[in-house]
Write a protein that holds these residues in place. Sequence first.
Motif, PDB file in Angstrom:
ATOM      1  N   ALA A 150     -46.499  -1.386 139.320  1.00  0.00           N
ATOM      2  CA  ALA A 150     -47.834  -1.599 139.819  1.00  0.00           C
ATOM      3  C   ALA A 150     -49.186  -1.179 138.188  1.00  0.00           C
ATOM      4  O   ALA A 150     -50.256  -0.797 138.067  1.00  0.00           O
ATOM      5  CB  ALA A 150     -48.375  -0.111 139.883  1.00  0.00           C
ATOM      6  N   ASP A 151     -47.817  -1.336 137.045  1.00  0.00           N
ATOM      7  CA  ASP A 151     -48.826  -0.656 135.284  1.00  0.00           C
ATOM      8  C   ASP A 151     -47.961  -1.295 134.607  1.00  0.00           C
ATOM      9  O   ASP A 151     -46.022  -1.774 134.933  1.00  0.00           O
ATOM     10  CB  ASP A 151     -49.146   0.301 134.683  1.00  0.00           C
ATOM     11  N   ARG A 152     -47.999  -1.395 132.996  1.00  0.00           N
ATOM     12  CA  ARG A 152     -47.208  -1.901 132.113  1.00  0.00           C
ATOM     13  C   ARG A 152     -46.612  -0.744 131.029  1.00  0.00           C
ATOM     14  O   ARG A 152     -46.365  -1.013 129.806  1.00  0.00           O
ATOM     15  CB  ARG A 152     -47.773  -3.491 131.921  1.00  0.00           C
ATOM     16  N   SER A 153     -46.912   0.500 131.661  1.00  0.00           N
ATOM     17  CA  SER A 153     -46.191   1.631 131.254  1.00  0.00           C
ATOM     18  C   SER A 153     -45.499   1.812 130.638  1.00  0.00           C
ATOM     19  O   SER A 153     -43.685   1.275 130.647  1.00  0.00           O
ATOM     20  CB  SER A 153     -46.975   2.479 131.877  1.00  0.00           C
ATOM     21  N   LEU A 154     -45.001   2.599 128.807  1.00  0.00           N
ATOM     22  CA  LEU A 154     -43.980   2.391 128.192  1.00  0.00           C
ATOM     23  C   LEU A 154     -43.522   3.563 128.720  1.00  0.00           C
ATOM     24  O   LEU A 154     -43.869   4.407 129.418  1.00  0.00           O
ATOM     25  CB  LEU A 154     -43.968   2.743 127.057  1.00  0.00           C
ATOM     26  N   CYS A 155     -41.912   4.098 127.878  1.00  0.00           N
ATOM     27  CA  CYS A 155     -41.408   4.932 128.763  1.00  0.00           C
ATOM     28  C   CYS A 155     -41.760   6.569 128.223  1.00  0.00           C
ATOM     29  O   CYS A 155     -41.959   6.666 126.887  1.00  0.00           O
ATOM     30  CB  CYS A 155     -39.544   5.280 127.955  1.00  0.00           C
ATOM     31  N   TYR A 156     -42.036   7.819 128.650  1.00  0.00           N
ATOM     32  CA  TYR A 156     -42.163   8.780 128.392  1.00  0.00           C
ATOM     33  C   TYR A 156     -44.040   8.496 127.677  1.00  0.00           C
ATOM     34  O   TYR A 156     -44.431   9.515 127.281  1.00  0.00           O
ATOM     35  CB  TYR A 156     -41.926   9.497 126.663  1.00  0.00           C
ATOM     36  N   SER A 157     -44.536   7.389 127.951  1.00  0.00           N
ATOM     37  CA  SER A 157     -45.901   6.846 128.146  1.00  0.00           C
ATOM     38  C   SER A 157     -47.315   7.950 128.244  1.00  0.00           C
ATOM     39  O   SER A 157     -46.523   8.379 129.681  1.00  0.00           O
ATOM     40  CB  SER A 157     -45.619   5.399 127.930  1.00  0.00           C
ATOM     41  N   SER A 158     -47.712   8.090 127.430  1.00  0.00           N
ATOM     42  CA  SER A 158     -48.772   9.403 128.137  1.00  0.00           C
ATOM     43  C   SER A 158     -50.007   8.128 128.892  1.00  0.00           C
ATOM     44  O   SER A 158     -50.954   8.445 130.645  1.00  0.00           O
ATOM     45  CB  SER A 158     -49.880  10.075 127.674  1.00  0.00           C
ATOM     46  N   ILE A 159     -49.439   6.537 128.497  1.00  0.00           N
ATOM     47  CA  ILE A 159     -50.634   5.935 129.218  1.00  0.00           C
ATOM     48  C   ILE A 159     -50.447   5.775 130.993  1.00  0.00           C
ATOM     49  O   ILE A 159     -50.942   5.352 131.649  1.00  0.00           O
ATOM     50  CB  ILE A 159     -50.488   4.552 128.673  1.00  0.00           C
ATOM     51  N   GLY A 160     -49.315   5.360 130.922  1.00  0.00           N
ATOM     52  CA  GLY A 160     -48.580   5.526 132.406  1.00  0.00           C
ATOM     53  C   GLY A 160     -48.817   6.637 133.227  1.00  0.00           C
ATOM     54  O   GLY A 160     -49.067   6.957 134.438  1.00  0.00           O
ATOM     55  N   LEU A 161     -48.716   7.935 132.528  1.00  0.00           N
ATOM     56  CA  LEU A 161     -49.576   9.148 132.888  1.00  0.00           C
ATOM     57  C   LEU A 161     -50.889   9.613 133.658  1.00  0.00           C
ATOM     58  O   LEU A 161     -51.395   9.921 134.976  1.00  0.00           O
ATOM     59  CB  LEU A 161     -48.836  10.506 132.095  1.00  0.00           C
ATOM     60  N   ASP A 162     -51.433   8.375 133.145  1.00  0.00           N
ATOM     61  CA  ASP A 162     -53.053   8.429 133.334  1.00  0.00           C
ATOM     62  C   ASP A 162     -53.057   6.426 134.298  1.00  0.00           C
ATOM     63  O   ASP A 162     -53.812   7.285 135.326  1.00  0.00           O
ATOM     64  CB  ASP A 162     -53.940   7.593 132.484  1.00  0.00           C
ATOM     65  N   GLU A 163     -51.887   6.410 134.130  1.00  0.00           N
ATOM     66  CA  GLU A 163     -52.434   4.796 134.892  1.00  0.00           C
ATOM     67  C   GLU A 163     -52.522   5.359 136.787  1.00  0.00           C
ATOM     68  O   GLU A 163     -52.882   4.858 137.448  1.00  0.00           O
ATOM     69  CB  GLU A 163     -51.338   4.184 134.502  1.00  0.00           C
ATOM     70  N   GLN A 164     -51.531   5.964 136.755  1.00  0.00           N
ATOM     71  CA  GLN A 164     -50.700   6.607 137.949  1.00  0.00           C
ATOM     72  C   GLN A 164     -51.032   8.105 137.763  1.00  0.00           C
ATOM     73  O   GLN A 164     -50.617   8.799 139.393  1.00  0.00           O
ATOM     74  CB  GLN A 164     -48.648   6.263 138.257  1.00  0.00           C
TER      75      GLN A 164
END
Length: 453
Positions: A150-164
């Motif tokens: 569902a996204d292209r976030s990185l490990c422990y990335s805050s971007i991933g936290l924002d995406e989902q």
Amino acid sequence: MNAQDVVQLAQQENLRLIRFLYCDNGGIIRGKATQAKKLTSRMREGIGQTLAMQAFTGVESLATVEGMGPVGEFRLIPDPETFVILPYAPNTGSMLCDMIGLDGKAWEACPRTFLKRMIARLAEANMAAEAAVEHEFYLAREELGQFAPADRSLCYSSIGLDEQAKVVDAILAALEAQNISVELFHTELGPAQQELSVEHAPILQAADHVCQVRETVRGVAREFDLYATFAPKPFLDQAGSGAHIHFSLWRTNENGQTQANLFYDPDQRGGFSQLGKYFVGGVLRHIRALVALTCGSPNSYRRLLPHYWSSAYGAYGFDNREGAIRIPSLFSGREADSANIELKCSDHSGNPYLALGALIAAGLDGIKNQIDPGEPQEIDPGNYSDEEREQRGIYRLPTTLNEALDELEQDSVLTEALGPLLATSYIAVKRAEVAFFQDKTPEEETLQHFYKY
């Protein structure tokens, strides 16, 4: 909560359906639902299921097991302590069930009853177990009949936290509504891969939580037009997903109340006791058979690779994340409470009741026979040469489910703990799944596992 409380709450909340759920030998959560008006009698009488359901595979075929054909029934009898109202399913509640024979006794093929038997073994020795699981899963979208992260976030990335953030918040709220407390949450190594850890609980409740977390995460994800998968290796080119088990053993008093963590000894390295080392010794003695239960699918063995932090060797160490068993460092101020072991070679395709029950059986064998686990490993075991590993007694975990099942069949400690019917039916189901995937491509295998878990 008792049966009367459940009925009263279901009436107050105007529920229409209550699901009677169980986890089968294929690691699939199945069940039937009763109309709420029939709940009083259904909780007493149960819901009928054909005996063949414990020979049903994860690929929707029937394994050949004597006595598990078209004749005969067991009953799904719910545990009222597991009753929850499902936040993601309108006017619906659920309970987890035991499999009870028509004679009113626990059916020998019931995984939840197996774990209860192992709990009773602990109680005979004035011990009790607690556990918690780190749940790794992917969020994905369906595109042209295939699944994509569902996204292209990185490990422990805050971007991933924002995406989902929205779906994650909804998942956490849904778990909290079911009294499941989340300890930690973060993005994992793969794109759109998530990990959440729940609080430690008595071992039966911990196994129930595994089922409830899987159900909740998948159910909430669908509300956001996403798919959540707990499959061990849902994308061949990405990191796998585990269900790491954190386990601790406690001394109990005559009333069954926990008194002290038996894995803790401040005078030993890492605060880890000699009894704990014997427990680890037992687990390592049986680890090649144990993974047949903790890593229960053909897809699992695409994850258990050297240098992937998933554990590929039967070794242990202090904060060594490449060993099958990690002894975590203690937390300042609560050293005695935080002593535990982490079993890394475990994923969600294994039935949690079988996995945790077998872990207890293996560890108790280590305590009974004072099995020495050897020296803790200070490096990645995969960095040793074959000769060095042999000298240290470090063996490769099975590389296929079939190999693991061979080990399980030869392990008298685990098969005797399971009992003849449960061991036979489990192995038959898993052999049938192995046979099904023998002529399938890796892509077909991963796609099949993606949806079912």
